[in-house]
Scaffold this active site. Structure first.
Site, mmCIF file in Angstrom:
data_model
loop_
_atom_site.group_PDB
_atom_site.id
_atom_site.type_symbol
_atom_site.label_atom_id
_atom_site.label_comp_id
_atom_site.label_asym_id
_atom_site.label_seq_id
_atom_site.Cartn_x
_atom_site.Cartn_y
_atom_site.Cartn_z
ATOM 1 C CB VAL A 77 25.399 156.042 49.316
ATOM 2 C CG1 VAL A 77 26.687 156.859 48.930
ATOM 3 C CG2 VAL A 77 25.905 154.758 49.119
ATOM 4 C CB CYS A 78 22.016 159.956 50.067
ATOM 5 S SG CYS A 78 21.758 159.716 48.408
ATOM 6 C CG ASP A 79 22.905 159.192 56.678
ATOM 7 O OD1 ASP A 79 21.838 159.137 57.461
ATOM 8 O OD2 ASP A 79 23.891 158.944 57.040
ATOM 9 C CB THR B 130 24.363 164.290 53.546
ATOM 10 O OG1 THR B 130 24.051 164.306 52.188
ATOM 11 C CG2 THR B 130 23.879 166.070 54.290
#
Length: 170
Positions: A62-64, A67
């Protein structure tokens, strides 16, 4: 005395430490690492609208995706907008990830040393020593214009609402 509130990680409770900021509040200044030796602060982005995308760790799905999404949006928003991604990852990991992902329009900044950003913005996760997924849009006068702190760490933020909040300030 620190303030605490509960959110979740995969439906299990986790504790956020710090104030619950509100729209209209002055954005707390910060000192985050660009690399081991260089730091960056709110003043470095003076005169710009700032979209601060907070992620627990750049090395998760999710962070990937979060961003990468804001990196794509950056070119559409123009020179008067700075998009910052803040995580507690080491600056080495952030640099490696950016190179591998081809992310070049977002400023990745690390909160690894003292977690002061997380504590000042109310997104420090006590149990993990990471920062909770959140979005802060800060206007050119360093006032908070939009906030989304997710209640569940593994969910995506509302990308469209965050981008709309930025556009409303241009």
């Amino acid at each position: 005395m620190s303030q605490e509130r509960t959110v979740s990680f995969k439906s299990s409770p986790i504790t956020l430490v710090g104030p619950e900021l509100k729209v209209g509040d002055s954005a707390p200044d910060f000192t985050l690492n660009k690399n081991l030796l260089e730091t960056s602060s709110l003043k470095d982005f003076a005169g710009k609208v700032k979209l601060v995308s907070v992620v627990p760790s750049i090395d998760t799905g999710v962070c990937d995706a979060q961003t990468r999404r804001f990196n794509e949006e950056a070119s559409k928003l123009g020179e008067n907008v700075a998009i910052l991604t803040v995580s507690a990852d080491l600056p080495f990991a952030q640099a490696r990830w950016c190179a591998a992902a081809g992310v070049d329009r977002v400023f990745l900044l690390s909160d690894y040393k003292e977690n002061s950003f997380g504590k000042d913005y109310g997104v420090f996760i006590k149990e993990f020593h990471l920062d909770m997924r959140a979005i802060f849009v800060i206007d050119t006068n360093d006032r908070i214009a939009y906030i989304e702190v997710l209640n569940e760490m593994t969910e995506h933020p509302n990308y469209e609402a965050a981008i709309e909040a930025v556009k409303n300030l241009l």
